[in-house]
Design a protein around this motif. Structure first.
Motif, short mmCIF file in Angstrom:
data_model
loop_
_atom_site.label_atom_id
_atom_site.label_comp_id
_atom_site.label_asym_id
_atom_site.label_seq_id
_atom_site.Cartn_x
_atom_site.Cartn_y
_atom_site.Cartn_z
N ALA A 113 39.15 18.18 -28.34
CA ALA A 113 40.31 18.77 -29.01
C ALA A 113 41.55 18.67 -28.12
O ALA A 113 42.64 18.33 -28.59
CB ALA A 113 40.03 20.22 -29.37
N VAL A 114 41.38 18.96 -26.84
CA VAL A 114 42.51 18.87 -25.90
C VAL A 114 43.05 17.44 -25.87
O VAL A 114 44.27 17.22 -25.92
CB VAL A 114 42.07 19.31 -24.49
N GLN A 115 42.16 16.47 -25.79
CA GLN A 115 42.63 15.09 -25.75
C GLN A 115 43.27 14.68 -27.07
O GLN A 115 44.31 14.01 -27.09
CB GLN A 115 41.49 14.13 -25.43
N ALA A 116 42.68 15.08 -28.19
CA ALA A 116 43.23 14.71 -29.50
C ALA A 116 44.62 15.30 -29.70
O ALA A 116 45.52 14.63 -30.21
CB ALA A 116 42.30 15.18 -30.61
N LEU A 117 44.81 16.54 -29.28
CA LEU A 117 46.11 17.19 -29.46
C LEU A 117 47.19 16.56 -28.59
O LEU A 117 48.37 16.63 -28.91
CB LEU A 117 45.99 18.68 -29.15
N SER A 118 46.77 15.93 -27.49
CA SER A 118 47.76 15.33 -26.59
C SER A 118 48.52 14.18 -27.24
O SER A 118 49.59 13.79 -26.78
CB SER A 118 47.08 14.84 -25.30
N GLY A 119 47.99 13.66 -28.35
CA GLY A 119 48.65 12.52 -28.98
C GLY A 119 49.31 12.82 -30.31
O GLY A 119 49.90 11.93 -30.92
N VAL A 120 49.22 14.06 -30.78
CA VAL A 120 49.83 14.37 -32.08
C VAL A 120 51.30 14.71 -31.90
O VAL A 120 51.75 15.08 -30.82
CB VAL A 120 49.10 15.51 -32.80
N ASP A 121 52.03 14.59 -32.98
CA ASP A 121 53.47 14.90 -32.98
C ASP A 121 53.67 16.38 -32.67
O ASP A 121 53.02 17.24 -33.25
CB ASP A 121 54.06 14.55 -34.34
N ARG A 122 54.58 16.66 -31.75
CA ARG A 122 54.82 18.04 -31.35
C ARG A 122 56.15 18.52 -31.91
O ARG A 122 57.17 17.86 -31.75
CB ARG A 122 54.83 18.17 -29.82
N PRO A 123 56.14 19.67 -32.57
CA PRO A 123 57.40 20.19 -33.10
C PRO A 123 58.36 20.55 -31.98
O PRO A 123 57.95 20.86 -30.86
CB PRO A 123 56.95 21.44 -33.88
N GLU A 124 59.64 20.51 -32.31
CA GLU A 124 60.64 20.84 -31.31
C GLU A 124 60.53 22.30 -30.91
O GLU A 124 60.23 23.17 -31.72
CB GLU A 124 62.04 20.54 -31.85
N ALA A 125 60.79 22.56 -29.64
CA ALA A 125 60.76 23.93 -29.13
C ALA A 125 61.94 24.14 -28.21
O ALA A 125 62.50 23.20 -27.64
CB ALA A 125 59.45 24.18 -28.38
N ALA A 126 62.35 25.40 -28.09
CA ALA A 126 63.50 25.72 -27.24
C ALA A 126 63.23 25.35 -25.79
O ALA A 126 64.11 24.85 -25.09
CB ALA A 126 63.83 27.21 -27.37
N GLU A 127 62.01 25.58 -25.34
CA GLU A 127 61.64 25.25 -23.97
C GLU A 127 60.51 24.23 -23.98
O GLU A 127 59.57 24.35 -24.78
CB GLU A 127 61.17 26.51 -23.23
N PRO A 128 60.56 23.22 -23.12
CA PRO A 128 59.48 22.23 -23.08
C PRO A 128 58.13 22.89 -22.82
O PRO A 128 58.02 23.79 -21.98
CB PRO A 128 59.89 21.33 -21.90
N GLY A 129 57.14 22.46 -23.56
CA GLY A 129 55.80 22.98 -23.35
C GLY A 129 55.50 24.28 -24.06
O GLY A 129 54.41 24.83 -23.91
N THR A 130 56.45 24.78 -24.86
CA THR A 130 56.22 26.06 -25.54
C THR A 130 55.89 25.88 -27.02
O THR A 130 55.68 26.86 -27.72
CB THR A 130 57.46 26.97 -25.41
N ASP A 131 55.86 24.65 -27.50
CA ASP A 131 55.47 24.41 -28.88
C ASP A 131 53.97 24.67 -29.04
O ASP A 131 53.22 24.67 -28.05
CB ASP A 131 55.80 22.98 -29.29
N PRO A 132 53.49 24.93 -30.24
CA PRO A 132 52.07 25.29 -30.44
C PRO A 132 51.09 24.25 -29.92
O PRO A 132 50.04 24.61 -29.38
CB PRO A 132 51.97 25.44 -31.96
N VAL A 133 51.40 22.97 -30.07
CA VAL A 133 50.48 21.92 -29.62
C VAL A 133 50.36 21.91 -28.10
O VAL A 133 49.26 21.89 -27.54
CB VAL A 133 50.92 20.54 -30.14
N SER A 134 51.48 21.96 -27.42
CA SER A 134 51.46 21.96 -25.95
C SER A 134 50.76 23.20 -25.41
O SER A 134 49.99 23.12 -24.44
CB SER A 134 52.89 21.88 -25.40
N LYS A 135 51.01 24.34 -26.03
CA LYS A 135 50.36 25.57 -25.58
C LYS A 135 48.86 25.50 -25.79
O LYS A 135 48.08 25.95 -24.94
CB LYS A 135 50.95 26.76 -26.33
N ALA A 136 48.42 24.92 -26.90
CA ALA A 136 46.99 24.78 -27.16
C ALA A 136 46.33 23.87 -26.15
O ALA A 136 45.24 24.14 -25.64
CB ALA A 136 46.77 24.26 -28.57
N MET A 137 47.00 22.78 -25.82
CA MET A 137 46.47 21.86 -24.81
C MET A 137 46.33 22.54 -23.46
O MET A 137 45.29 22.44 -22.79
CB MET A 137 47.40 20.65 -24.66
#
Length: 425
Positions: A113-137
């Motif tokens: 799941a971590v690897q799969a999420l690393s390649g999906v489109d990430r929604p824009e977030a105010a701070e880098p790495g705070t979008d739901p996909v990045s946080k899940a990874m």
């Protein structure tokens, strides 16, 4: 590694009814199993109890290497499967319920799941790495590092004895998401590579030379060669992951004897074992199940696909050709039966060695995979061309350039020139 998981539930028992006035036993016909409820956004139609997160994640990875962006509903389904701790269970039928100590978390599901999420489109977030996909990874990777065994490896579930497959999957996932597995140390000071080397069979062994075992025998400590474990360990030992491209130029497979090998050397020894195992028939074999009617080994299609990925990663694309051709001729019926994870394995194998996944023995693997889940958000250009043309708004599709020239003594003339707009396809 990416073998399709098949878990068999208990067989239904027929109820014996003693008929009045006789000694005859009548057996009620077993009730048909209810059709599984497939949540919106999940790939496949079979019961997801044991492989929901697994097959979803493999589907994403195979789509990503094919230029397909998964449907957002499918991505949201995977995100909601994650527990607050960062780990994933194999499947949670009610993700609204908070995970508790009884939730059986799964290192394999979390890793893919971590690897799969690393390649999906990430929604824009105010701070880098705070979008739901990045946080899940990030949470998933942190959970994996937090449940590392003292020997440096991982078992299927937290606290279970380390095995080569689980350790390799975690190593590949962490490497794919920017971590350095060799620097991740357990409470006992061991790295994942220390654990992997503990499963490696020396090249001078009488049986299984160069291979990896799934686990040492719990009584004797003996190592028995396992094709699936070997394919997984080759990828991890080389620092590669399931979405890797084959290494070039072609290299000669060798199994080196003498001294304790490095993890890379052990991985290359494992690749040499796979080359030898595939040489005769073009496929790996699946040992007969206990109690099976036939004792003859059957072709193991899933692990053969894994072996192709491992050989490509090791720079033995030419050596994988026979297995690839065998898969083209023999894998379609298996994939139709087993669903999205099976189609994904074949797509990933084709991707690694540079084969055409859209014409794999006459089968479009990507199309078959896409059909098992929600319609992808976007498709490669060759698939999406017709759809885009029908969705274009009516109107002119040419532009007109007008140049006006004054010709002395002859008045004014107009030169009209038009040309069609070039389209990027």
């Amino acid at each position: 590694m990416t073998t399709v998981r098949v878990r068999h539930g208990a067989a239904a028992l027929a109820a014996a009814v003693l008929l009045s006035g006789t000694a005859t036993l009548a057996y009620a016909a077993p009730s048909p199993a209810p059709s599984p409820v497939i949540p919106a956004g999940l790939y496949g139609t079979k019961d997801p109890t044991y492989d929901g997160v697994w097959r979803q994640s493999l589907a994403f990875m195979a789509q990503q290497v094919s230029g397909v962006e998964p449907n957002r509903k499918a991505v949201d389904w995977l995100l909601k499967q994650q527990c607050d701790s960062g780990g994933f269970a194999s499947y949670r039928p009610d993700p609204a319920r908070t995970c508790d100590p009884k939730t059986l978390l799964d290192t394999n599901a979390t890793a893919v799941a971590v690897q799969a999420l690393s390649g999906v489109d990430r929604p824009e977030a105010a701070e880098p790495g705070t979008d739901p996909v990045s946080k899940a990874m990030g949470a998933g990777a942190a959970w994996l590092k937090g449940v590392q065994n003292e020997d440096g490896g991982w078992g299927y579930n937290p606290g279970a004895p380390s095995d080569a497959n689980s350790t390799s999957l975690v190593v590949s996932a962490l490497a794919a998401t920017g971590h350095r597995p060799g620097e991740i140390r357990s409470s006992g000071g061991k790295t994942p590579y220390d654990a992997l080397l503990g499963f490696a069979i020396p090249c001078d062994a009488k049986e299984g030379a160069g291979a990896f075992a799934y686990q040492p025998d719990p009584k004797t400590g003996a190592l028995v060669a396992n094709g699936d474990a070997t394919a997984a360990a080759v990828l991890a030992g080389l620092g590669k992951d399931l979405q890797t491209r084959g290494a070039r130029p072609e290299q000669k497979p060798t199994c080196a004897t003498g001294g304790k090998p490095s993890v890379e050397r052990a991985a290359r020894n494992g690749a040499a074992y796979l080359v030898n195992s595939l040489a005769g028939t073009g496929h790996l074999d699946l040992p007969p199940m206990p109690g099976a009617a036939t004792t003859a080994p059957q072709p193991d299609i899933g692990n053969t696909a894994d072996a192709v990925i491992a050989l490509g990663a090791a720079g033995h694309i030419g050596m994988a050709t026979g297995a690839l051709e065998w898969l083209k001729q023999n894998s379609a019926a298996w994939a139709r039966e087993n669903g999205p994870a099976a189609w994904a394995q074949l797509v990933l194998a084709a991707h690694t060695v540079g084969a055409d996944a859209r014409d794999f023995g006459g089968v479009d693997l990507v199309q078959q995979l896409n059909a098992t889940g929600p319609a992808p958000k976007s498709l490669p250009l060759e698939e999406g061309t017709q759809q885009r043309e029908t969705e274009e708004e009516p109107g002119f599709n040419v532009w007109l350039a007008v140049a006006v020239f004054l010709v002395a003594g002859m008045g004014i003339g107009f030169l009209l020139s038009g040309r069609k707009r070039d389209r990027q396809r």
